[in-house]
Design an enzyme around this catalytic site. Structure first.
Site, short mmCIF file in Angstrom:
data_model
loop_
_atom_site.label_atom_id
_atom_site.label_comp_id
_atom_site.label_asym_id
_atom_site.label_seq_id
_atom_site.Cartn_x
_atom_site.Cartn_y
_atom_site.Cartn_z
N GLY A 125 0.83 -1.20 0.00
CA GLY A 125 0.00 0.00 0.00
C GLY A 125 0.86 1.24 0.00
N ASN A 126 0.22 2.38 0.19
CA ASN A 126 0.99 3.62 0.29
C ASN A 126 0.32 4.53 1.31
OD1 ASN A 126 -0.91 5.49 -1.19
ND2 ASN A 126 -0.54 3.93 -2.77
N ARG A 127 0.94 5.66 1.57
CA ARG A 127 0.52 6.49 2.70
C ARG A 127 -0.57 7.52 2.35
NH1 ARG A 127 5.47 9.20 5.10
NH2 ARG A 127 3.86 10.05 6.46
#
Ligand code: CTP
Length: 414
Positions: A219-221
């Site tokens: 995932g990413n932030r």
């Protein structure tokens, strides 16, 4: 600003109608006030007249010196039938407080005062705010009268529960605060045409998750804050907004249709399904660039040592839909970069065939991911626009201003 007809009937809470009249006048609305004879035993017309700057009407046979006009409007040259002219000019009619007796008369269609006669003749949205003793409010007759009014399309602002205006009394029947009454009436006023009326806007927000096994993901932030701010701002400008939210935990803005997705493939499918119907695409989501080539069906054990994860690139959603775009569509990409170079943004603008790339520097801790503020550069073919550090809401407005400018050029060309 609207013309609001305020009906005041007899109840202790009539004093709150004075504050409502003050707030509405201060907000720029033109008010006329009609009072029942009993209301005048609680508060005097002179107070309303001073606040709204127009005579109060109490009797359907009296001459209206303003001939049915609202403050700021030209009165008619002839002498009209007072109660018909004043309701003809009104954008909304609110009866606050509406006593049990007045509610009963309105439900029965009785016309025995200026207020009840004007109410029957009014085709603008009508709302009542009942306020009375809790036992009178709970009585079957009052409840049945309110149900009748509701069935006929009259809005009913539910009374609050708490200490009643009459000393020592407590229960349901308290007139809501003047601030809330004003907000309720403003919400039903016919709204002025907005700048983005008729425009269909698609916004993507959040970050996609690519499963590695049933428990873990890549995932990413991205929090989705920028996308939500864009969707809210476009809706405020009157656009018909669809939001595709990838793993966003914040609540979606009001008045926006939301589609929830998880992976880049789901985001790609949702964008493809909506794209042809929209005029503007704001691709603020952060899709993962890679996914596990073969996600495991079972949870991977830590004993699977050495662990190797084979990745494959995901589809470029924006470039994919842009390849099939129409000239009347405006496409905006968002690039989170580490470092200030705009060269990469310029090459993305060309490679993805979009009209603008909004760049922000995510290496700075004070802006970007999960922060409530941002600072961006909007890179277009014709040049760059710096937007100084501001809340994501203000940045969204600045981005929409640029889209308006780009679309204005479009209209000129056609
Ligand atoms: N984007 C997309 N599909 C992807 C990756 C990105 O549609 N698989 C979109 C993003 O939503 C964004 C724009 O492309 O609006 C730019 O994203 P960015 O990650 O900066 O671009 P990439 O093409 O991934 O380039 P790089 O990772 O090399 O910087």
């Amino acid at each position: 600003m609207a013309r609001i007809l305020l009906g005041v009937s007899g109840g202790i809470a009539a004093y709150k109608a004075l504050e409502l009249a003050r707030l509405a006048t201060k907000a720029g609305h033109g008010l006329r006030v009609v009072m029942t004879p009993t209301a005048q035993r609680f508060v005097g017309p002179a107070s309303f007249e001073g606040i709204v700057g127009a005579p109060v009407l109490t009797d359907e046979f009296e001459r209206d010196p303003m001939r049915g006009a609202f403050p700021g409007d030209e009165p008619l040259a002839h002498d009209p039938i007072g109660h018909l002219e004043v309701v003809h000019n009104a954008d909304a009619f609110l009866v606050a407080p509406a006593s049990a007796n007045t509610v009963a008369k309105l439900a029965a269609g009785i016309c025995d005062s200026m207020l009840t006669t004007a109410f029957l003749a009014c085709v603008a949205p009508r709302t009542v705010a009942p306020a009375m003793n809790d036992r009178m409010y709970a009585d079957a007759a009052t409840q049945s009268n309110l149900a009748t009014l509701r069935e006929r399309g009259v809005g009913v602002i539910e009374p609050d529960t708490g200490a009643l205006a009459s000393r020592g009394e407590y229960g349901t029947g308290r007139l809501p605060s003047p601030e809330r009454l004003l907000a309720e009436i403003e919400a039903i006023l016919p709204s002025a045409p907005a700048a983005w009326d008729g425009l269909r806007v698609l916004v993507t927000a959040g970050g996609t998750r690519e499963p590695i096994d049933p428990v873990r993901f890549i995932g990413n932030r991205s929090s989705g804050r920028m996308g939500l701010a864009l969707a809210a701002a476009a809706a405020r400008r009157g656009a018909d907004v669809t939001l595709i939210a990838a793993n966003v935990s914040l609540p979606p803005p009001p008045g926006v249709r939301t589609v929830e997705v998880e992976t880049t493939a789901e985001l790609a499918a949702a964008v493809a399904a909506e794209f042809r119907a929209v005029h503007v695409l704001l691709m603020a989501a952060a899709p993962a660039d890679f996914r596990a080539a073969s996600p495991e069906a079972e949870k991977i054990s830590r004993e699977a040592d050495p662990m190797r994860l084979a990745l494959e690139p995901t589809e470029d959603i924006l470039a994919g839909v842009a390849a099939d775009r129409r000239a009347d569509q405006t496409l905006v990409g968002f690039a989170a970069e580490t470092g200030g170079s705009l060269e990469r943004a310029r090459s993305k603008l060309e490679r993805k065939a979009v009209d603008a790339i909004v760049v922000n520097d995510v290496s700075r801790p004070d802006i970007g991911f999960d922060s409530t503020s941002n600072e961006v550069t909007i890179v277009e073919r014709s040049g760059e626009h710096q937007v100084a550090r501001a809340s994501k809401e203000d940045i969204a407005e600045a981005i929409l201003d640029r889209i308006e400018a780009l679309r204005a050029k479009l209209t000129k060309q056609t």
